[in-house]
Design an enzyme around this catalytic site. Structure first.
Site, PDB file in Angstrom:
ATOM      1  N   GLU A  16      59.782  29.991  31.486  1.00  0.00           N
ATOM      2  CA  GLU A  16      60.369  28.662  31.359  1.00  0.00           C
ATOM      3  C   GLU A  16      59.610  27.611  32.180  1.00  0.00           C
ATOM      4  O   GLU A  16      59.428  26.478  31.735  1.00  0.00           O
ATOM      5  CB  GLU A  16      61.838  28.675  31.825  1.00  0.00           C
ATOM      6  CG  GLU A  16      62.782  29.505  30.974  1.00  0.00           C
ATOM      7  CD  GLU A  16      62.857  30.961  31.425  1.00  0.00           C
ATOM      8  OE1 GLU A  16      61.867  31.482  32.002  1.00  0.00           O
ATOM      9  OE2 GLU A  16      63.903  31.596  31.193  1.00  0.00           O
ATOM     10  N   LYS A  18      56.502  27.575  33.109  1.00  0.00           N
ATOM     11  CA  LYS A  18      55.219  27.280  32.474  1.00  0.00           C
ATOM     12  C   LYS A  18      55.408  26.231  31.376  1.00  0.00           C
ATOM     13  O   LYS A  18      54.721  25.207  31.347  1.00  0.00           O
ATOM     14  CB  LYS A  18      54.649  28.561  31.866  1.00  0.00           C
ATOM     15  CG  LYS A  18      53.481  28.359  30.929  1.00  0.00           C
ATOM     16  CD  LYS A  18      53.192  29.647  30.145  1.00  0.00           C
ATOM     17  CE  LYS A  18      52.131  29.423  29.099  1.00  0.00           C
ATOM     18  NZ  LYS A  18      50.802  29.199  29.687  1.00  0.00           N
ATOM     19  N   ILE A 430      30.697  31.174  27.641  1.00  0.00           N
ATOM     20  CA  ILE A 430      31.112  32.465  28.191  1.00  0.00           C
ATOM     21  C   ILE A 430      31.816  33.335  27.148  1.00  0.00           C
ATOM     22  O   ILE A 430      32.025  34.519  27.357  1.00  0.00           O
ATOM     23  CB  ILE A 430      31.983  32.242  29.443  1.00  0.00           C
ATOM     24  CG1 ILE A 430      31.249  31.345  30.444  1.00  0.00           C
ATOM     25  CG2 ILE A 430      32.366  33.540  30.131  1.00  0.00           C
ATOM     26  CD1 ILE A 430      29.872  31.836  30.853  1.00  0.00           C
ATOM     27  N   CYS A 515      49.759  32.843  32.880  1.00  0.00           N
ATOM     28  CA  CYS A 515      50.252  34.185  33.136  1.00  0.00           C
ATOM     29  C   CYS A 515      49.405  35.173  32.357  1.00  0.00           C
ATOM     30  O   CYS A 515      48.787  34.806  31.363  1.00  0.00           O
ATOM     31  CB  CYS A 515      51.684  34.324  32.654  1.00  0.00           C
ATOM     32  SG  CYS A 515      52.818  33.249  33.521  1.00  0.00           S
ATOM     33  N   GLU A 604      37.566  41.313  42.431  1.00  0.00           N
ATOM     34  CA  GLU A 604      38.970  41.184  42.796  1.00  0.00           C
ATOM     35  C   GLU A 604      39.573  42.362  43.558  1.00  0.00           C
ATOM     36  O   GLU A 604      40.339  42.185  44.475  1.00  0.00           O
ATOM     37  CB  GLU A 604      39.704  40.996  41.491  1.00  0.00           C
ATOM     38  CG  GLU A 604      41.147  40.826  41.556  1.00  0.00           C
ATOM     39  CD  GLU A 604      41.611  40.497  40.156  1.00  0.00           C
ATOM     40  OE1 GLU A 604      42.398  41.260  39.622  1.00  0.00           O
ATOM     41  OE2 GLU A 604      41.154  39.478  39.605  1.00  0.00           O
ATOM     42  N   HIS A 641      29.624  38.739  32.983  1.00  0.00           N
ATOM     43  CA  HIS A 641      30.207  37.498  33.488  1.00  0.00           C
ATOM     44  C   HIS A 641      31.242  37.846  34.542  1.00  0.00           C
ATOM     45  O   HIS A 641      32.004  38.790  34.383  1.00  0.00           O
ATOM     46  CB  HIS A 641      30.864  36.720  32.347  1.00  0.00           C
ATOM     47  CG  HIS A 641      31.772  35.633  32.823  1.00  0.00           C
ATOM     48  ND1 HIS A 641      31.296  34.454  33.356  1.00  0.00           N
ATOM     49  CD2 HIS A 641      33.122  35.559  32.889  1.00  0.00           C
ATOM     50  CE1 HIS A 641      32.325  33.704  33.717  1.00  0.00           C
ATOM     51  NE2 HIS A 641      33.442  34.350  33.449  1.00  0.00           N
ATOM     52  N   GLU A 665      31.301  31.806  37.896  1.00  0.00           N
ATOM     53  CA  GLU A 665      31.911  30.579  38.379  1.00  0.00           C
ATOM     54  C   GLU A 665      31.155  30.122  39.609  1.00  0.00           C
ATOM     55  O   GLU A 665      30.836  30.912  40.478  1.00  0.00           O
ATOM     56  CB  GLU A 665      33.382  30.845  38.715  1.00  0.00           C
ATOM     57  CG  GLU A 665      34.160  29.674  39.235  1.00  0.00           C
ATOM     58  CD  GLU A 665      34.170  29.605  40.751  1.00  0.00           C
ATOM     59  OE1 GLU A 665      34.616  28.579  41.257  1.00  0.00           O
ATOM     60  OE2 GLU A 665      33.725  30.552  41.410  1.00  0.00           O
ATOM     61  N   HIS A 694      38.562  25.162  34.349  1.00  0.00           N
ATOM     62  CA  HIS A 694      39.992  25.307  34.649  1.00  0.00           C
ATOM     63  C   HIS A 694      40.692  23.965  34.702  1.00  0.00           C
ATOM     64  O   HIS A 694      41.888  23.883  34.912  1.00  0.00           O
ATOM     65  CB  HIS A 694      40.182  26.068  35.958  1.00  0.00           C
ATOM     66  CG  HIS A 694      39.516  27.406  35.919  1.00  0.00           C
ATOM     67  ND1 HIS A 694      38.203  27.575  36.275  1.00  0.00           N
ATOM     68  CD2 HIS A 694      39.947  28.614  35.497  1.00  0.00           C
ATOM     69  CE1 HIS A 694      37.858  28.847  36.099  1.00  0.00           C
ATOM     70  NE2 HIS A 694      38.901  29.485  35.630  1.00  0.00           N
TER      71      HIS A 694
HETATM   72  N1  GLN Z   1      34.614  36.217  27.533  1.00  0.00           N
HETATM   73  C1  GLN Z   1      35.826  35.798  28.143  1.00  0.00           C
HETATM   74  C2  GLN Z   1      36.178  34.399  27.675  1.00  0.00           C
HETATM   75  O1  GLN Z   1      35.287  33.657  27.420  1.00  0.00           O
HETATM   76  C3  GLN Z   1      35.705  35.787  29.647  1.00  0.00           C
HETATM   77  C4  GLN Z   1      36.954  35.287  30.290  1.00  0.00           C
HETATM   78  C5  GLN Z   1      36.991  35.434  31.786  1.00  0.00           C
HETATM   79  O2  GLN Z   1      36.005  35.551  32.436  1.00  0.00           O
HETATM   80  N2  GLN Z   1      38.143  35.403  32.360  1.00  0.00           N
HETATM   81  O3  GLN Z   1      37.338  34.045  27.577  1.00  0.00           O
HETATM   82 ZN    ZN Z   2      35.379  33.866  33.879  1.00  0.00          ZN
END
Ligand code: GLN
Ligand code: ZN
Length: 757
Positions: A16, A18, A430, A515, A604, A641, A665, A694
């Site tokens: 909700e 979001k 990407i 999410c 991560e 990537h 990034e 983003h």
């Molecule tokens: N190939 C994916 C995209 O372009 C990579 C996404 C990501 O790195 N989170 O959405």
């Molecule tokens: Zn990415």
């Protein structure tokens, strides 16, 4: 024994928050309407905890975007460029979170980073030299009072002073030490205010304490809390740690005047030993219910832990291991999952039930004879039906050669230069293109059985066609098919692979209003059939330019899924790697010459402590990636990537993945990574993102050209690629098309500039 929850999810079980926030961003609802949605969510979260008998319920765990950002605002750390917009308080907050481009100005968002070893992201507070730290907001107090008015006594939860200072970025000459006093002062005032409001406990979250700490860190921690705790009044103070153990500062924690200490017995390898060193007169908040995974708690194990602690502590509170923010809401929404699966699972709400059952078990004279204990023990002794002998044989048979690609890098680089003859600074994206409403609708209709597989495919092919045409028109060099068939880069592969199970609504917040819905690794993983070949081959048939095949790598699939707890992560990663390897080889056989294997999440799950990096992680994560691509020809170019590439310290390992090209990034982290690429003679070709996807703002040509210039100071020109910093799926076409046009223009200008030099 009492029960406690560190924090609860806040996005809403149907997301909700979001949807309301996004409507607010689009000016479709008023600020007041957004505030009302938030209020209703907070109340329902407190109530579900209360009705499940939780004794310590948090307030201020709610956030419109991120708790670290909330803390920055609370402490008046709002950089000038946002204040100067002169927009409302809430919009200033959102400007820091997402950037702002409108009639009041044009500012980028704060940097965003991964929250410790989770897939949640926090906004990095920025401290300028003239930032005046002071208590300047009322959010924690308002939310405490709001709960109070509804008859719910809460323990306010605030990011602690130490973690705040360690995560903040200092843009001028000042350091953490320079503002430590004023930060401590602000926290004193926070405590004072809670005293006057009658709070019994205040929880300070200090996850930074589970990292490697040096002497200066310890001095800072102690000096902050000596000051803060000297002002303690009636409200007791809980020092809450999570995501690991506090081995470097247990003596300090013990001697400081905390009333309670929260330790993590799930991820904290040494927490049991450490607990012994903590003053037993403090209340121990024992984190035994895993806040991050979705498997049922094993009561036999948990009682084992608590039994060991009982002799040392006068009072123990049964706690979650971290905030439940990292868990989905409730199994009640999973109407499509068979009971044979769900009986092994527990989401946030079910974890509340577990806490309550554990409380019952511990208050019984004879814990192992309680119904709750016996039912749980029976479940764990059952066979879960998750084996695939074929897969187990394959991973057991792997040998060293399976992890080595030949010929070696330099030779491949030469061969590929002639095969592709790309211009200097090749441009690419990407992978994903905007997932517009029609794309999502098409997928939803297919899922609901409203359109046939053929109709579904025809639509996607049309989209691919348009996407290829658009990229050719814009003039990009290496094209992508756009990923219209994918809901999510991990879920898509999980669905194509055997061994995963899926939920309908198990959303977990990733950043802001985003999410993810991680699949669950249920059993041994294998590839049933080709997963992407049809789409990539079709896309390649439409163009003379190279079309990148687009896959997600094994480490990312694993890191963005809920992992099994019954086999090792390494074993599981190798299983997934073998499945993706089959796909790579199929793509190559079908005419795809460039294959990108995304390892967005590789960084991560790097253990928080350096001493664990190799043994617990890199020693299998890097080989898993190599296993995926070691079987291709020299002329096939492998890209990878990575997102949020704070990978300066594992730069050699990244090079060792032995990809031909890596994109990552960089725009949000001020290009700091470039220095370390240079210092380490990074050999892989690189595309450090030239703009931040983003945020909806459109980068200008000049801005991109100057980013490229900065990159060229550190990266040999033959090795540089130009691309956005991540996939475009969360963006709209309105900003994507002009952004990419500017990117291509900037690449052309940069080529010209280099030639003229
Ligand atoms: N190939 C994916 C995209 O372009 C990579 C996404 C990501 O790195 N989170 O959405
Ligand atoms: Zn990415």
């Amino acid at each position: 024994m009492k029960t406690s929850v560190i924090g609860y999810p806040r996005i809403g079980k149907d997301r909700e928050l979001k949807f309301a926030s996004e409507k607010y961003f689009r000016n479709e609802i008023t600020e007041n309407e957004l505030l009302e949605t938030a209020k209703a969510l907070r109340l329902s979260h407190w109530e579900v905890q209360k009705s499940n008998g939780i004794d310590f319920i948090s307030s201020n765990d709610f956030s419109f975007y991120d708790n670290v950002l909330d803390t920055a605002v609370l402490l008046n750390a709002v950089p000038k460029r946002y204040r100067e917009l002169g927009v409302s308080e809430l919009d200033t907050y959102f400007a820091m979170a997402k950037g702002y481009q409108g009639d009041k100005g044009d500012v980028k968002a704060l940097a965003m980073k991964k929250w410790f070893n989770t897939n949640y992201h926090y906004m990095v507070p920025e401290i300028e030299d003239d930032t005046e730290i002071s208590l300047s907001g009322t959010k924690p107090f308002d939310e405490y009072c709001e709960a109070d008015k509804n008859g719910i006594k809460t323990k306010p939860d605030i990011i602690g002073a130490f973690t705040f200072l360690k995560l903040a970025r200092f843009t001028g000459n000042k350091t953490a030490d320079d503002i430590a006093d004023s930060v401590a002062q602000a926290y004193c005032e926070i405590l004072e205010k809670f005293n006057s409001l009658g709070a019994e406990w205040v929880q300070f979250d200090e996850p930074y304490l589970v990292r490697d700490l040096n002497d200066a860190d310890k001095v800072l921690f102690v000096s902050l809390y000596e000051k803060i705790l000297s002002q303690k009044g009636s409200a007791k103070v809980l020092l809450q740690t999570y995501f690991g153990d506090v081995r470097d500062c247990c003596d300090e924690i013990s001697s400081l005047d905390f009333d309670g200490v929260g330790l993590d017995f799930v991820e904290g390898k040494m927490s049991l030993d450490i607990a012994d060193k903590i003053d037993g007169n403090k209340v121990l908040f024992a984190g035994v219910v895993n806040g991050k995974n979705i498997w049922k708690n094993n009561y036999e194990k948990t009682t084992g832990i608590i039994d060991k602690l009982k002799s040392h502590f006068g009072e123990i509170v049964i706690n979650t291991s971290c905030s439940l923010l990292h868990s989905p809401y409730t199994l009640k929404s999973e109407t499509k999952l068979d009971e044979s699966f769900t009986k092994h699972l527990a989401f946030a709400e079910e974890k509340l039930v577990e806490l309550n059952e554990l409380k019952k078990i511990f208050s019984s004279e004879n814990p192992s004879q309680t119904e709750e204990y016996k039912t749980n023990a029976a479940l764990f002794s059952e066979d879960r039906d998750c084996d695939n002998k074929e897969v187990q044989k394959k991973t057991a048979a792997l040998s060293e050669n399976d992890f080595v690609r030949l010929p070696e890098f330099a030779e491949r680089e030469k061969i590929q230069k002639t095969v592709f003859s790309l211009p200097l600074f090749p441009t690419t994206t990407i992978g994903s293109f905007p997932q517009t409403a029609d794309v999502r609708q098409n997928r939803a209709k297919f899922r609901r059985g409203e359109i046939s597989a053929e109709e579904y495919e025809t639509f996607n092919k049309q989209k691919i066609k348009e996407c290829v045409a658009l990229q050719e028109k814009i003039g990009l060099d290496v094209l992508v098919h756009g990923e219209f068939e994918r809901n999510d880069m991990v879920e898509y592969f999980g669905e194509c692979l055997d061994g995963f199970i899926f939920t309908s609504k198990a959303w977990v917040q990733s950043y802001g209003t985003r999410c993810v819905k991680p699949p669950i690794v249920w059993g041994d993983v294998s590839r049933a059939k080709p997963m992407t070949v049809k789409w990539s081959a079709y896309a390649q048939s439409l163009t003379e330019k190279p079309m990148k095949g687009m896959l997600t790598g094994p480490v990312t699939i694993l890191n963005w899924s809920f992992p099994r707890e019954d086999i090792s992560l390494k074993e599981c990663a190798y299983q997934i790697a073998l499945a993706i390897r089959e796909e790579v080889i199929d793509l190559e056989a079908n005419g795809i010459k460039i294959i990108q294997v995304d390892e967005a999440a590789l960084r991560e799950k790097l253990p928080l402590r350096k001493s664990d990096w190799k043994s617990d992680y890199l020693d299998w994560a890097i080989p898993a990636f190599r296993l995926v691509h070691s079987g291709v020809k020299a002329e096939t170019q492998i890209h990878t990537h990575m997102c949020y590439s704070e990978f300066t310290d594992i730069i050699k390992d990244i090079d060792n993945m032995d990809a031909d090209v890596i994109t990552f990034e960089a725009s949000r982290s001020d290009l700091t990574i470039l220095d370390s690429l240079k210092e380490n003679n990074f050999r892989t070709q690189v595309g450090p993102g030239v703009y931040d996807i983003h945020s909806p703002r459109i980068p200008s040509v000049d801005e991109i050209v100057s980013a490229v210039e900065k990159m060229l100071l550190k990266i040999p020109k033959e090795k540089l690629w130009i691309n956005p910093d991540c996939g475009l799926k969360t963006r709209g076409n309105e900003e994507t098309v002009p952004s990419l046009e500017n990117l291509v223009k900037a690449a052309k200008l940069s080529r010209k500039n280099v030639l003229e030099k």
